[in-house]
Design an enzyme around this catalytic site. Structure first.
Site, PDB file in Angstrom:
ATOM      1  N   ASN A   1      75.363  38.000  80.304  1.00 30.85           N
ATOM      2  CA  ASN A   1      76.013  37.580  78.908  1.00 30.85           C
ATOM      3  C   ASN A   1      75.457  36.010  78.925  1.00 30.85           C
ATOM      4  OD1 ASN A   1      77.042  39.914  79.085  1.00 30.85           O
ATOM      5  ND2 ASN A   1      79.124  39.412  79.287  1.00 30.85           N
TER       6      ASN A   1
ATOM      7  N   LYS B   1      67.857  40.149  68.752  1.00 36.93           N
ATOM      8  CA  LYS B   1      66.537  39.534  69.011  1.00 36.93           C
ATOM      9  C   LYS B   1      65.492  40.034  68.205  1.00 36.93           C
ATOM     10  CE  LYS B   1      67.973  40.339  73.464  1.00 36.93           C
ATOM     11  NZ  LYS B   1      69.094  39.967  72.952  1.00 36.93           N
TER      12      LYS B   1
ATOM     13  N   TYR C   1      81.319  38.510  74.693  1.00 35.96           N
ATOM     14  CA  TYR C   1      80.052  39.413  74.689  1.00 35.96           C
ATOM     15  C   TYR C   1      80.387  40.933  74.197  1.00 35.96           C
ATOM     16  CZ  TYR C   1      75.695  41.710  75.401  1.00 35.96           C
ATOM     17  OH  TYR C   1      74.710  42.344  75.315  1.00 35.96           O
TER      18      TYR C   1
ATOM     19  N   SER D   1      39.867  45.915  45.201  1.00 35.88           N
ATOM     20  CA  SER D   1      40.521  47.313  44.697  1.00 35.88           C
ATOM     21  C   SER D   1      39.723  48.481  45.179  1.00 35.88           C
ATOM     22  CB  SER D   1      40.774  47.362  43.083  1.00 35.88           C
ATOM     23  OG  SER D   1      40.721  48.508  42.569  1.00 35.88           O
TER      24      SER D   1
ATOM     25  N   GLN E   1      73.029  42.503  71.176  1.00 40.69           N
ATOM     26  CA  GLN E   1      71.517  42.881  71.644  1.00 40.69           C
ATOM     27  C   GLN E   1      70.594  43.132  70.401  1.00 40.69           C
ATOM     28  OE1 GLN E   1      70.765  45.449  75.190  1.00 40.69           O
ATOM     29  NE2 GLN E   1      69.985  46.984  73.740  1.00 40.69           N
TER      30      GLN E   1
ATOM     31  N   LYS F   1      37.849  43.633  40.802  1.00 37.74           N
ATOM     32  CA  LYS F   1      38.937  43.032  41.393  1.00 37.74           C
ATOM     33  C   LYS F   1      38.738  42.222  42.573  1.00 37.74           C
ATOM     34  CE  LYS F   1      42.478  43.213  39.776  1.00 37.74           C
ATOM     35  NZ  LYS F   1      43.507  44.265  39.953  1.00 37.74           N
TER      36      LYS F   1
ATOM     37  N   THR G   1      58.201  23.775  33.323  1.00 40.94           N
ATOM     38  CA  THR G   1      59.719  23.861  33.378  1.00 40.94           C
ATOM     39  C   THR G   1      60.043  25.218  32.609  1.00 40.94           C
ATOM     40  OG1 THR G   1      60.819  22.748  31.601  1.00 40.94           O
ATOM     41  CG2 THR G   1      60.537  21.700  33.620  1.00 40.94           C
ATOM     42  N   HIS G   2      60.891  26.121  33.290  1.00 38.49           N
ATOM     43  CA  HIS G   2      60.954  27.648  32.626  1.00 38.49           C
ATOM     44  C   HIS G   2      59.750  28.134  32.236  1.00 38.49           C
ATOM     45  CE1 HIS G   2      65.028  25.944  31.322  1.00 38.49           C
ATOM     46  NE2 HIS G   2      64.404  24.784  31.183  1.00 38.49           N
TER      47      HIS G   2
HETATM   48  N1  ARG Z   1      70.261  43.391  77.099  1.00 34.84           N
HETATM   49  C1  ARG Z   1      71.305  42.637  76.485  1.00 34.84           C
HETATM   50  C2  ARG Z   1      71.248  41.822  75.454  1.00 34.84           C
HETATM   51  O1  ARG Z   1      70.187  41.869  75.161  1.00 34.84           O
HETATM   52  C3  ARG Z   1      71.671  41.679  78.025  1.00 34.84           C
HETATM   53  C4  ARG Z   1      73.038  41.558  78.092  1.00 34.84           C
HETATM   54  C5  ARG Z   1      73.885  42.818  78.560  1.00 34.84           C
HETATM   55  N2  ARG Z   1      75.029  42.468  79.084  1.00 34.84           N
HETATM   56  C6  ARG Z   1      75.983  43.476  79.302  1.00 34.84           C
HETATM   57  N3  ARG Z   1      77.181  43.073  79.572  1.00 34.84           N
HETATM   58  N4  ARG Z   1      75.473  44.534  79.208  1.00 34.84           N
HETATM   59  O2  ARG Z   1      72.288  41.341  74.908  1.00 34.84           O
END
Ligand code: ARG
Length: 474
Positions: A116, A331, A323, A283, A328, A289, A161-162
Site C-alpha cells: 500500500n 494508474k 487502502y 480525404s 488500483q 481536401k 469576442t463572441h
Molecule cells: N496493484 C495494487 C495497486 O495498484 C498494489 C497494492 C495492492 N495492495 C494490496 N493490499 N492488495 O493498487
C-alpha cells in the site's frame, strides 16, 4: 497446477484454496503497472538502504539486494523478464524475482513496508518524473511561439469576442497569450510537484510499523522533499494523482482552445494560416481536401482527459479509509492522460513552428468588421466626451458606415463632425487597424511597445536572440 499457483503468491499462507483463474485475470495490474518498474526498483533500493542504516539489513545483505534489483532492472529493459498474471502486479514480480535469486536475503526486502505504501511511493516517483517531462514539452511549445514571433511582428489580426470581430491585435500578442496560458500550466505543475514529492514509504499497510525504520532517511534517498505525516492518510491518499490529472486536463483545455482557433483560421473562410502539409491528412473521397486532423485530434483527445479526471474523482468518492483495491484503477487514467498530453504537446510545438500566416489574405480583410470603432470611441473620450455618449455617437457612425458599405476611415470628415463637432483631422490617426493598435497604451495591451517588451521578457527567459530593429512593427 492449482497447488503450484497457490504457493507462488506472497500472501497465500492463510489460503487453503488456489485463486480462481478468472479472479487472477480480473485483479491483475501487471499488464499496466509494469510501467512502474523503474520507480519500483528505485523505491526498493531506497527502502533497503534505509533498512541497512537502521540495522534491519546488514551491509552484505543490502549489497546483494541492490545488485539483485539492478540486475532485474536490466533484464526488464532487455525484455528478458517474464510477466504473469499469477503474480498480480509489478511489486510482486520484482520481489519474486529477487527472492528467486537471493533466497532468504530477498525475503527481507519487504520488511517495514506494505504494497500500500509501496504503490503510492512508486506512483509518486512516476508522476514526479512525468511532471518534469511535461514541463520540458510545455517549454518547447512556448519556445516555438517565441521563436516565430520576430518574423510575425508586423502582422495584425482581428481580435474576437463572441466570435465577432472586436479589436485589432498583433499576431505576436496572440502567440504570447498562449505562452501565458502554458506558463500557468507549468506553474501549476511545479506547485503540484511539491505535494507529489512527499514520501509515502514506511506508512506500511495503514498504521505504520513497530520496526525501527527511519522514514526520513528513505525519503532523503529517494529525493522526496518531505515525509507524509499520517499512515492512514498515506494509504488512502490519491490527491496527488487527482491534482496531476487536473493540471494535465487544464493544459489540454488550453491546447484545445488553440487547436479550435487554428482549425478555423486555416479554413477558406478565414484564410489566416497555411498549415504544414506534413501535419494534415486527406480525404478518401474529396480529392481537394487537406484536413487539419492533428489539430482536431488534439482538440478531440482533450475529451478523454476530462473523462480520466472524472473517473479518478468518482473513483475516490466515498471510498472508506484506508487502502482499497479500487485504487488500483488510478494508474491507467493517469498514464493515459500523460501519454495523450505529451503526444499533443510534441505535435503542437511542431505545428506552431511550421505554420505560416497568410499575410496578404489577413491584410485584405482587416478593414472589415469595424475593428477601429473602440479606438474612435476612445478618441472622443480623450476629447472629454462622456464614455456612454461617445459609445452612442460611434454606434451611429458605424451604422451609417455599414449602410454605405464603407470602413469608418472612409466616412467624410464632415459626416464625422456632424455626428460630433469635437472631431478634427487628427481622428485619422486613430482610424484603421494599425492606428488603433498604435494608439493602445495600457499594460498588457496589444500596444506595440507592450508586446515588444513582453516578447523581450520571453526571449530572455528562453535565452533566445533578441529582435533586431528592422523587425519591429512601426
Ligand atoms: N496493484 C495494487 C495497486 O495498484 C498494489 C497494492 C495492492 N495492495 C494490496 N493490499 N492488495 O493498487
Amino acid at each position: 497446477m492449482s497447488e503450484q499457483r497457490k504457493t507462488e503468491k506472497a500472501w497465500s499462507g492463510v489460503f487453503t484454496e488456489a485463486t480462481d483463474k478468472q479472479v487472477e485475470l480480473f485483479t491483475e495490474s501487471i499488464s499496466f503497472d509494469q510501467r512502474l518498474y523503474d520507480q519500483d526498483i528505485r523505491g526498493s533500493i531506497g527502502h533497503a538502504r534505509m533498512l541497512r542504516d537502521v540495522g534491519l539489513l546488514n551491509d552484505e545483505e543490502f549489497r546483494q539486494i541492490e545488485a539483485g534489483l539492478l540486475e532485474i532492472k536490466s533484464r526488464i529493459e532487455k525484455n528478458d523478464f517474464e510477466y504473469t498474471t499469477a503474480l498480480e502486479d509489478i511489486h510482486m514480480h520484482i520481489e519474486k524475482a529477487l527472492i528467486d535469486r537471493l533466497g532468504d536475503v530477498g525475503r527481507k526486502l519487504h520488511t517495514g513496508r506494505s504494497r500500500n505504501d509501496q504503490v503510492s511511493t512508486d506512483f509518486r516517483l512516476w508522476i514526479r518524473d512525468a511532471i518534469d517531462q511535461l514541463d520540458l514539452l510545455l517549454a518547447d511549445v512556448q519556445k516555438a511561439f517565441v521563436t516565430r514571433s520576430p518574423r510575425d511582428l508586423g502582422v495584425i489580426l482581428p481580435g474576437y469576442t463572441h466570435t465577432q470581430r472586436a479589436q485589432p491585435v498583433l499576431a505576436v500578442h496572440y502567440w504570447l497569450c498562449y505562452c501565458e496560458k502554458f506558463q500557468r500550466d507549468r506553474d501549476r505543475l511545479a506547485d503540484c510537484r511539491k505535494r507529489v514529492n512527499q514520501s509515502s514509504l514506511g506508512a506500511a499497510a495503514c498504521a505504520g510499523t513497530s520496526l525501527p525504520i527511519d522514514r526520513f532517511r528513505s525519503a532523503e534517498y529517494l529525493g522526496f522533499e518531505g515525509v507524509a505525516a499520517n499512515s492512514l492518510d498515506i494509504s488512502s491518499d490519491r490527491d496527488f494523482a487527482l491534482e496531476f490529472a487536473f493540471v494535465m486536463t487544464a493544459c489540454a483545455l488550453h491546447l484545445s482552445t488553440w487547436a479550435e482557433e487554428w482549425i478555423w483560421w486555416s479554413t477558406v473562410e478565414f484564410h489566416f494560416l497555411k498549415l504544414p502539409q506534413g501535419y494534415c491528412t486527406g480525404s478518401s473521397i474529396m480529392p481537394q481536401k487537406v484536413n487539419p486532423d492533428v489539430l482536431e485530434l488534439i482538440r478531440g483527445k482533450t475529451a478523454r482527459m476530462v473523462g480520466n479526471l472524472q473517473s479518478l474523482m468518482v473513483l475516490v468518492k466515498g471510498l472508506p479509509l484506508a487502502y482499497n483495491r479500487d485504487l488500483q484503477e488510478d494508474k491507467q487514467r493517469v498514464f493515459d492522460s500523460f501519454d495523450t498530453l505529451s503526444a499533443s504537446l510534441a505535435l503542437a510545438a511542431g505545428l506552431v513552428a511550421k505554420t505560416e500566416l497568410d499575410r496578404e489574405a489577413i491584410a485584405a480583410h482587416l478593414d472589415e468588421g469595424y475593428l477601429d470603432a473602440t479606438s474612435l470611441m476612445e478618441y472622443l473620450i480623450r476629447k472629454d466626451i462622456p464614455q456612454r455618449t461617445a459609445h452612442g455617437i460611434v454606434g451611429r457612425l458605424v451604422r451609417s458606415a455599414m449602410d454605405h458599405r464603407l470602413p469608418l476611415v472612409e466616412l467624410p470628415l464632415s459626416e464625422l463632425q456632424e455626428a460630433c463637432p469635437e472631431i478634427d483631422e487628427s481622428v485619422y490617426d486613430f482610424l484603421g487597424a494599425a492606428n488603433a493598435i498604435a494608439a493602445m497604451k495600457s499594460y498588457g495591451s496589444t500596444a506595440p511597445d507592450q508586446v515588444h517588451s513582453q516578447l523581450s521578457l520571453w526571449q530572455k527567459k528562453f535565452k533566445l536572440l533578441p529582435r533586431t530593429k528592422q523587425e519591429t512593427v512601426q
